[in-house]
Scaffold this active site. Structure first.
Site, mmCIF file in Angstrom:
data_model
loop_
_atom_site.group_PDB
_atom_site.id
_atom_site.type_symbol
_atom_site.label_atom_id
_atom_site.label_comp_id
_atom_site.label_asym_id
_atom_site.label_seq_id
_atom_site.Cartn_x
_atom_site.Cartn_y
_atom_site.Cartn_z
ATOM 1 C CG ASP A 1 -1.832 5.327 4.981
ATOM 2 O OD1 ASP A 1 -1.679 4.267 5.626
ATOM 3 O OD2 ASP A 1 -2.917 5.665 4.482
ATOM 4 C CE LYS B 1 -3.097 2.716 3.066
ATOM 5 N NZ LYS B 1 -3.949 2.725 4.272
ATOM 6 N NE ARG C 1 -10.540 -1.186 4.156
ATOM 7 C CZ ARG C 1 -11.116 -1.312 5.349
ATOM 8 N NH1 ARG C 1 -12.291 -1.909 5.456
ATOM 9 N NH2 ARG C 1 -10.520 -0.859 6.432
ATOM 10 C CG ASP D 1 -5.456 7.991 4.663
ATOM 11 O OD1 ASP D 1 -6.395 8.599 4.099
ATOM 12 O OD2 ASP D 1 -5.618 6.991 5.392
ATOM 13 C CE LYS E 1 -6.477 8.824 8.109
ATOM 14 N NZ LYS E 1 -7.080 7.749 8.920
ATOM 15 C CD GLU F 1 -6.614 5.265 2.590
ATOM 16 O OE1 GLU F 1 -7.582 5.368 3.379
ATOM 17 O OE2 GLU F 1 -5.461 5.024 2.973
HETATM 18 N N1 BES Z 1 -4.131 4.698 6.947
HETATM 19 C C1 BES Z 1 -5.214 4.373 7.800
HETATM 20 C C2 BES Z 1 -4.835 3.369 8.893
HETATM 21 C C3 BES Z 1 -3.782 3.799 9.875
HETATM 22 C C4 BES Z 1 -4.143 4.314 11.089
HETATM 23 C C5 BES Z 1 -2.451 3.632 9.595
HETATM 24 C C6 BES Z 1 -3.178 4.673 12.006
HETATM 25 C C7 BES Z 1 -1.488 3.994 10.514
HETATM 26 C C8 BES Z 1 -1.857 4.498 11.720
HETATM 27 C C9 BES Z 1 -6.361 3.775 6.988
HETATM 28 O O1 BES Z 1 -6.446 4.190 5.683
HETATM 29 C C10 BES Z 1 -7.616 4.198 7.667
HETATM 30 O O2 BES Z 1 -7.874 5.357 7.721
HETATM 31 N N2 BES Z 1 -8.359 3.225 8.192
HETATM 32 C C11 BES Z 1 -9.541 3.494 8.881
HETATM 33 C C12 BES Z 1 -10.549 2.458 8.477
HETATM 34 C C13 BES Z 1 -11.943 2.789 8.861
HETATM 35 C C14 BES Z 1 -12.455 3.992 8.089
HETATM 36 C C15 BES Z 1 -12.836 1.582 8.588
HETATM 37 C C16 BES Z 1 -9.241 3.406 10.383
HETATM 38 O O3 BES Z 1 -8.393 2.619 10.776
HETATM 39 O O4 BES Z 1 -9.829 4.175 11.122
HETATM 40 ZN ZN ZN Z 2 -4.645 4.812 4.798
HETATM 41 ZN ZN ZN Z 3 -7.562 6.025 5.483
#
Ligand code: BES
Ligand code: ZN
Ligand code: ZN
Length: 495
Positions: free
Chosen positions: A284, A261, A347, A266, A273, A345
């Protein structure tokens, strides 16, 4: 640092001499001889300072000698607990010690480390690996560097210099790959974005890595709408990078595929966020950073294996052209995806990257790495990466490799009931689960919908790619977690 191995026959005189001491407080032969000439100085200091030889305990002794400025005793702990993991840590500790002193030439005598199943020559290669791994920081943007960096010459005594050198040569390829990963992960998102990551890949061509870069046009033609949707809100164009290291005698032998990835920043997109800690999201792209570092490692050690490394690269931004929560995209696989949350995103990027990889290369196995979910840190904290798999043998091998290099992974379950959670009312699948729990598992289930009948492992490295507190081997910041793990796995099982 310049590291050399010397067969231990005679005492090496340098500005700084480091002796290792177990908790039995028995000195090496050289240490004992030196001490004898100095009125039993070392025994005196050990008693006076109550030095116990505990693991990583340090005592520094200034000496009045024509060449030696100081002697450092470093505790090695219990003899029975010495192994590759603890010896690497001793190496890393030596680097942090040396960063605080001015001496340029150093000799390291850890000849007390020798066991039937862990010969001194092998142990000293791991010490060197630890020294080198810890010898890195990211001060590119500091106009005033911490201190003038002196290249230090380190001589490590060993029972067999040829053996130590041979093994260290192998290990240092992993260290170099790890450092490249740490470098790109540490770079800010205005410097590392999809196109510039692709440029980083191009830099590996001179080592014999084949590199292809797919732009918007090619990806549109292939129908990679899941990946493209993630990047459509950004002024930075998305890219898919294909790297190939064909080291097998038979270049047509099916490769192993590593997919990363690479969301170079992000924001969450329209599902934006919170601003608190959003800056963390520059890492990310760590999954793709590992793919890049690993390909460098394989090329450096001329690994006799065919590996394809794929980086799915996009920047997730909110804008008038950004994808909306509720959009439906048709992925390269033909499956339709309802994008319920634009922050899930990674996935989407991987769905197309994985599909493309298996479709084009028919790999023996696919391993993907991604900072995929915050939920993985709720489950495992910052100690293990999450592992998900459809294949027990592959999962077990990666588990063992993780233990061997101190990049541990822990397997989590998958299953039909979790999978149901991502069924969409209007499309084939939606990109987040309906329920609240098991966020990392439903993310893995989503990926599995794009994996055909091929052994597959997904590593969620969101908790491991960056460290805020400081890890023994890699300090604070980017860790490069995954490069040495996959290198060990490939070396052990494929060559
Ligand atoms: N890049 C994030 C996950 C992440 C979080 C990586 C903290 C490193 C540190 C990912 O794209 C994301 O935002 N995931 C969401 C998923 C949710 C919307 C189902 C998450 O983990 O909150
Ligand atoms: Zn992400
Ligand atoms: Zn994300």
């Amino acid at each position: 640092m310049l590291i050399n191995f010397l067969a231990n026959q005679s005492f090496v005189l340098e500005n700084c001499v480091i002796f290792g001491v177990f908790d039995d407080k028995i000195l090496s032969k050289d240490a004992e001889n030196f001490s004898k000439n100095y009125n039993n100085l070392l025994e005196y200091v050990i008693n006076k300072q109550n030095f116990k030889g505990d693991f990583e305990e340090v005592v520094s002794i200034p000496v009045n000698h024509p060449i030696i400025d100081q002697i450092i005793l470093i505790g090695l702990g219990k003899k029975e607990e010495i192994n590759p993991i603890t010896t690497r840590k001793i190496g890393a500790k030596i680097t942090t010690l040396l960063s605080k002193i001015k001496n340029e030439s150093v000799s390291v005598d850890l000849s007390v480390i020798h066991k039937a199943d862990f010969p001194n020559s092998v142990a000293m290669s791991y010490v060197a690996e630890g020294i080198s791994l810890r010898d890195w920081d990211f001060d590119k943007y500091k106009t005033k560097k911490k201190s003038e960096k002196l290249v230090k010459n380190i001589k490590i005594l060993t029972s067999n210099s040829e053996q130590s050198e041979y093994l260290y040569n192998q290990l240092s390829a992993g260290v170099e790959g790890n450092k490249l990963t740490r470098h790109v992960v540490s770079e800010p998102p205005n410097v590392i974005y999809p196109e510039s990551m692709a440029e980083e890949a191009k830099k590996l061509e001179h080592l014999g890595v084949r590199v292809e870069v797919l732009g918007i046009k090619e990806m549109t033609k292939l129908g990679m709408n899941a990946l493209l949707g993630v990047g459509q809100g950004s002024t930075k164009e998305s890219r898919l990078v294909v790297m190939q290291w064909l080291g097998d005698e038979d270049k047509k032998e099916a490769p192993l595929a590593i997919v990363g990835k690479g969301v170079t920043f992000d924001t969450g997109g329209i599902s934006i966020k919170p601003s608190n800690n959003m800056e963390d999201m520059k890492y990310d792209m760590a999954g793709s950073g590992v793919v890049l570092g690993l390909l460098k490692t394989l090329a450096l050690r001329k690994a006799r294996v065919n590996v394809v490394g794929i980086m799915g690269l996009a920047e997730n931004m909110p804008s008038g052209s950004a994808q909306r929560p509720a959009d439906v995209v048709v992925s390269m696989s033909g499956q339709t995806i309802e994008v319920v949350n634009t922050d899930a995103e990674g996935r989407l990027v991987l769905a197309d990257a994985i599909w493309y990889t298996q479709d084009r290369f028919k790999p023996k196995a696919i391993i993907d790495l991604a900072t995929l979910t915050g939920a993985i840190t709720v489950a495992l904290g910052f100690e293990y990466a999450g592992l998900f798999s459809n294949n027990d043998e592959l999962a077990n091998r990666l588990f063992d490799s993780g233990l061997a290099v101190d990049e541990p992974v822990w397997r989590l379950p998958m299953g039909k009931n979790y999978d149901k959670d991502i069924d969409s009312d209007i499309a084939d699948v939606k990109n987040v689960g309906s329920g609240r729990g098991a966020g990392s598992i439903t993310a893995a289930q989503f990926l599995q919908r794009f994996v055909n009948d091929v052994p597959w492992v997904h590593l969620d490295i969101a908790g491991m790619a960056w460290d805020k507190k400081g890890k023994p081997l890699t300090g604070k910041g980017a860790t490069g977690f995954g490069v040495r793990l996959l290198d060990e796995f490939l070396r052990k099982h494929y060559g």
